[in-house]
Design an enzyme around this catalytic site. Structure first.
Site, PDB file in Angstrom:
ATOM      1  N   CYS A 195      -3.271   0.772   7.158  1.00  0.00           N
ATOM      2  CA  CYS A 195      -3.554   0.108   8.429  1.00  0.00           C
ATOM      3  C   CYS A 195      -4.123   1.060   9.468  1.00  0.00           C
ATOM      4  CB  CYS A 195      -2.285  -0.561   8.957  1.00  0.00           C
ATOM      5  SG  CYS A 195      -0.865   0.554   9.020  1.00  0.00           S
ATOM      6  N   GLU A 244       8.250   1.837  14.896  1.00  0.00           N
ATOM      7  CA  GLU A 244       8.937   2.400  13.754  1.00  0.00           C
ATOM      8  C   GLU A 244       8.867   3.911  13.865  1.00  0.00           C
ATOM      9  OE1 GLU A 244       6.925   0.471  10.418  1.00  0.00           O
ATOM     10  OE2 GLU A 244       8.503  -1.052  10.436  1.00  0.00           O
ATOM     11  N   GLU A 250       4.221  -4.834  12.271  1.00  0.00           N
ATOM     12  CA  GLU A 250       3.273  -3.730  12.106  1.00  0.00           C
ATOM     13  C   GLU A 250       2.150  -4.281  11.249  1.00  0.00           C
ATOM     14  OE1 GLU A 250       1.029  -1.254  10.753  1.00  0.00           O
ATOM     15  OE2 GLU A 250       2.639  -0.488   9.464  1.00  0.00           O
ATOM     16  N   ASN A 286       0.803  -1.225   0.000  1.00  0.00           N
ATOM     17  CA  ASN A 286       0.000   0.000   0.000  1.00  0.00           C
ATOM     18  C   ASN A 286       0.837   1.277   0.000  1.00  0.00           C
ATOM     19  OD1 ASN A 286       0.669  -0.942   2.633  1.00  0.00           O
ATOM     20  ND2 ASN A 286      -0.804   0.463   3.533  1.00  0.00           N
TER      21      ASN A 286
END
Length: 495
Positions: free
Chosen positions: A286, A464, A252, A155
């Site tokens: 997400c 992150e 993630e 994505n």
């Protein structure tokens, strides 16, 4: 429709670019109109092992490279990304269908990430520890974990990779990167920039392929860290594969984020915030605010305004500045989204906008889905619990803070959430109670290189971005020195 120019789809292994064998390759096509963009290698197990070997061989030299030199190379890479940002953006748009104005922003944000982490390599330090014994000296060092496998989703490939690669390089790790086979082209373009920047051979390696390639990589016992962005199911499989070799994993994963609008919110800000939360990036993120929780006092009016905004969204060519929503990333993703919509309608959810594919014949060849809004969805229904990963919004009403928090937390995910209120005390109270790695107040989808990002529950673990991210790629070594000249009793224990 303007497409990015694909110059080289070969992998990068130890500074070499092995040719793509058409007999063992994967076609990459554009979700805009189905145009073939190129073919990538479906890496063999041997090629995957070669990439890990190249990274392991390069690690000995890279870990000894000064922090200042690592920083210089990262700054150079950032400059090259900025130089080529327009081409990179167009390539990514052609590859996954995101709006060009969004991929432009993400290319610049990737460069910003490399610059942020370039400020850290020469600041990694340990500490001295006072012990009980005066004639002992103890200190710690922070050292790179070794070879890191970086696996990204389709994505936002360029931005997701920067989230991982920048801190890994700053820490002194070497890497093997595997992009999604659905959108690998900007990652392969990075191979050209890495060489131009002057990184030593083997520090950065890129392999391509499907699930079998990913499994071959994640089961290699020589890895010091695996960092993965993608689905919960794949994340669970990677964690399971890494268990045998005890390789640490950063995950993630998915989200089912709640965007909560209280009755004291600034509605003129909250409505576009709700629209951007779910329909920006086509909902294929997400952090999408896919659940809209609205106080019962303003629910009907506000949700209707969001639905009306959804009906007016312009679908089309993502390279056209007039377009507000491009295609989803693939035909299979479109069908998955439409299946979710169909099941929600069959379960009795009230459809307020969208719900299918656009009627415009000019869009027939692309993977388009209408912006979709459902009203009064049961918070326990499938649509409120499972990640759709598309432009589909489920709205709920609540009576008070406690109910809003209960609904927001009643999923297996915990990645992000939003709060819209003019009450400072309420913002802090609710933020404290939400089970989410990120909480936005009076905004949504805001990202910064300095701000840590990650989830709880089935949204994954580890962080992150931000200074916290470099910790994922470092390990602590303790050194204890006996300063005395005393000959010790070999059977005594000095405490």
């Amino acid at each position: 429709m303007t497409k990015g120019n694909v110059t080289d789809t070969r992998m990068l292994i130890g500074g070499t670019r092995p040719p793509v064998d058409d007999a063992a390759s994967i076609m990459v096509s554009s979700p805009i109109d189905g145009t073939e963009l190129g073919r990538i290698a479906d890496a063999t197990d041997e090629q995957v092992a070669d990439a890990v070997t190249a990274a392991a061989d390069a690690f000995a030299g890279w870990r000894r490279t000064s922090g200042a030199e690592r920083a210089r190379l990262m700054h150079t890479l950032a400059d090259l990304i900025d130089r080529d940002a327009e081409d990179i953006a167009r390539l990514e748009t052609s590859d996954n269908g995101k709006l060009l104005r969004e991929t432009r922003t993400q290319a610049r944000f990737a460069a910003r990430n490399y610059r942020f982490f370039a400020g850290l390599p020469d600041k990694i330090s340990g500490r001295t520890i006072p012990l009980d014994a005066w004639d002992s000296f103890d200190y710690t060092t922070r050292e790179p974990v070794g070879v890191a496998a970086l696996i990204t989703a389709w994505n936002s490939p360029m931005q997701l990779l920067a989230n991982k690669l920048a801190p890994a390089l700053a820490a002194g790790c070497t890497v093997v990167i595997k992009p999604s086979e659905l959108a690998p082209l900007t990652t392969l373009r990075l191979a050209e920039l890495v060489a131009e920047a002057g990184f030593p051979d083997g520090v950065i390696n890129i392999i391509t392929g499907g699930a079998e390639t990913g499994m071959a990589l994640t089961t290699d016992a020589r890895l010091g860290r695996i960092s993965f962005t993608g689905s919960v199911r794949t994340g669970q499989a990677i964690q399971h594969a890494a268990t045998a070799a005890l390789v640490p994993v950063t995950l993630e994963l998915g989200g089912k984020s709640a965007n909560i609008i209280f009755d004291d919110a600034d509605v003129e800000r909250a409505v576009p915030g709700a629209v951007a939360g779910i329909f920006a990036a086509g909902g294929q993120t997400c952090i999408a605010g896919s659940r809209l929780l609205v106080h019962e006092r303003i629910h009907d009016q506000l949700v209707e305004r969001v639905a009306e905004a959804a009906r007016r969204i312009v679908l089309g060519d993502p390279t056209d500045d007039a377009t507000q929503l491009g295609p989803v990333a693939s035909a299979s993703q479109r069908e998955r989204i439409l299946d979710h919509v169909g099941r929600a309608r069959a379960a009795g959810a009230r459809l307020l906008a969208g719900g299918g594919v656009p009627d415009d014949p000019a869009l027939a060849a692309g993977c388009f889905v209408q912006p979709t809004v459902f009203g009064d969805v049961d918070p326990h229904a499938e649509l409120a619990q499972q990640e759709v990963f598309g432009p589909v919004l489920a709205s709920h009403r609540f009576a008070d803070e406690d109910e809003a928090v209960a609904i927001a937390n009643a999923t297996e995910f915990g990645l992000a959430s939003g709060i819209w209120t003019t009450s400072l005390s309420r913002a802090h109270r609710v933020a404290r109670e939400l089970a989410a790695g990120t909480v936005w107040v009076n905004t949504y989808r805001y990202s910064a290189a300095q701000a840590p990002f990650g989830g709880v529950k089935k949204s994954g673990y580890g962080r992150e971005r931000g200074v916290e991210a470099i910790e994922e790629y470092l390990q602590t070594k303790n050194v204890l020195i006996d300063l005395s000249d005393e000959v010790r009793d070999p059977f005594s224990i000095k405490a």
